[in-house]
Design an enzyme around this catalytic site. Sequence first.
Site, PDB file in Angstrom:
ATOM      1  N   GLY A 250      14.740  81.725  56.659  1.00  0.00           N
ATOM      2  CA  GLY A 250      15.037  82.615  57.769  1.00  0.00           C
ATOM      3  C   GLY A 250      13.804  82.887  58.602  1.00  0.00           C
ATOM      4  N   SER A 251      13.986  83.667  59.655  1.00  0.00           N
ATOM      5  CA  SER A 251      12.899  83.896  60.603  1.00  0.00           C
ATOM      6  C   SER A 251      11.732  84.656  59.981  1.00  0.00           C
ATOM      7  CB  SER A 251      13.430  84.652  61.824  1.00  0.00           C
ATOM      8  OG  SER A 251      14.033  85.885  61.440  1.00  0.00           O
ATOM      9  N   THR A 252      12.017  85.636  59.122  1.00  0.00           N
ATOM     10  CA  THR A 252      10.938  86.383  58.486  1.00  0.00           C
ATOM     11  C   THR A 252      10.226  85.524  57.448  1.00  0.00           C
ATOM     12  OG1 THR A 252      12.242  88.410  58.766  1.00  0.00           O
ATOM     13  CG2 THR A 252      10.361  88.519  57.284  1.00  0.00           C
TER      14      THR A 252
ATOM     15  N   ASP B 270      10.997  86.714  50.437  1.00  0.00           N
ATOM     16  CA  ASP B 270      12.079  86.348  51.349  1.00  0.00           C
ATOM     17  C   ASP B 270      12.402  87.541  52.237  1.00  0.00           C
ATOM     18  OD1 ASP B 270      14.022  84.820  52.550  1.00  0.00           O
ATOM     19  OD2 ASP B 270      15.222  84.513  50.743  1.00  0.00           O
ATOM     20  N   GLY B 271      13.137  87.298  53.297  1.00  0.00           N
ATOM     21  CA  GLY B 271      13.597  88.365  54.161  1.00  0.00           C
ATOM     22  C   GLY B 271      14.917  88.932  53.667  1.00  0.00           C
ATOM     23  N   ALA B 272      15.468  89.860  54.430  1.00  0.00           N
ATOM     24  CA  ALA B 272      16.765  90.447  54.093  1.00  0.00           C
ATOM     25  C   ALA B 272      17.470  90.827  55.384  1.00  0.00           C
ATOM     26  CB  ALA B 272      16.603  91.666  53.202  1.00  0.00           C
TER      27      ALA B 272
ATOM     28  N   GLU C 282      18.934  80.735  47.721  1.00  0.00           N
ATOM     29  CA  GLU C 282      18.090  81.928  47.675  1.00  0.00           C
ATOM     30  C   GLU C 282      18.346  82.721  46.400  1.00  0.00           C
ATOM     31  OE1 GLU C 282      17.489  82.957  52.428  1.00  0.00           O
ATOM     32  OE2 GLU C 282      19.153  83.854  51.336  1.00  0.00           O
TER      33      GLU C 282
ATOM     34  N   LYS D 242      16.489  96.692  59.639  1.00  0.00           N
ATOM     35  CA  LYS D 242      17.327  96.199  58.543  1.00  0.00           C
ATOM     36  C   LYS D 242      17.745  97.305  57.568  1.00  0.00           C
ATOM     37  CE  LYS D 242      17.090  91.953  59.973  1.00  0.00           C
ATOM     38  NZ  LYS D 242      15.833  91.772  60.649  1.00  0.00           N
TER      39      LYS D 242
END
Length: 279
Positions: free
Chosen positions: A74-76, A130-132, A152, A170
């Site tokens: 993802g982007s983050t 990881d992002g969320a 993931e 978020k």
Amino acid sequence: MAATLSLTPPSSLPLRRRSTRPLLRRTSTTIRSLSSPSPSPPATTLSQDDLKKIAAVKAVEYVRSGMVLGLGTGSTAAFVVAELGALLSSGKLEKIVGVPTSKRTFEQAQSLGIPLSTLDDHPYIDLAIDGADEVDPFLNLVKGRGGALLREKMVEAASDKFVVVADETKLVTGLGGSGLAMPVEVVQFCWKYNLIRLQDLFKEEGCDAKLRLDEGGKPYVTDNSNYIVDLYFKSPIKDAAAAGKEISAFEGVVEHGLFLDMATSVIIAGKNGVDVKDK
């Protein structure tokens, strides 16, 4: 994954698993919050990407040379991978191994010279970052809007520590509360049958279920050749643990985007600085 990666676990490598924990521990979980204010007020308003990058740089501080790392999608997560590549290139990090959670992440990490492997060869991961898509007050998550929820969850469940990076947008009071998609990965066979069952399961939350489409208007296909049904809630999920179990019980459901009691730390970047919440 590239064909050069071995898919056979070495016989000398023991399979170590972290201790099994219940899905939710609302009565016993302690969340510790540490705030790190910005050194000085920003001259201009920070964009969402600026906040993601700040959180990503903070998360990489958890990384040490020699670690096996789960690399999110993802982007983050892309900011995290970029930072890891820069630290490797400068010599500030050495001998790390990344286990990517998607083809996209694999390609980015490979281009930056990050050594890569798989869960088959490294079933014990020191740290995943990881992002969320959503973070509730108990550090439970919605993830998978990038389409990589199955890989993931596999990689992050195998990790001793799981650090989540996010911006303040978020944060939700309850999962599903953003009104954005909560993904469910399903097999292609009779996907509509499961879409209807998933929508009926969450009638009380005013759920609207939609098949995810790609930019060309065709069904989006995951790295594991499945479809994604996105669930949109008018009100937050009342019992995320029970919801996760009920979704998983449907034949043809591969995985869902509720990541419950998995995060060990959440790093949240906001206009006033960085907030780190630890379990």
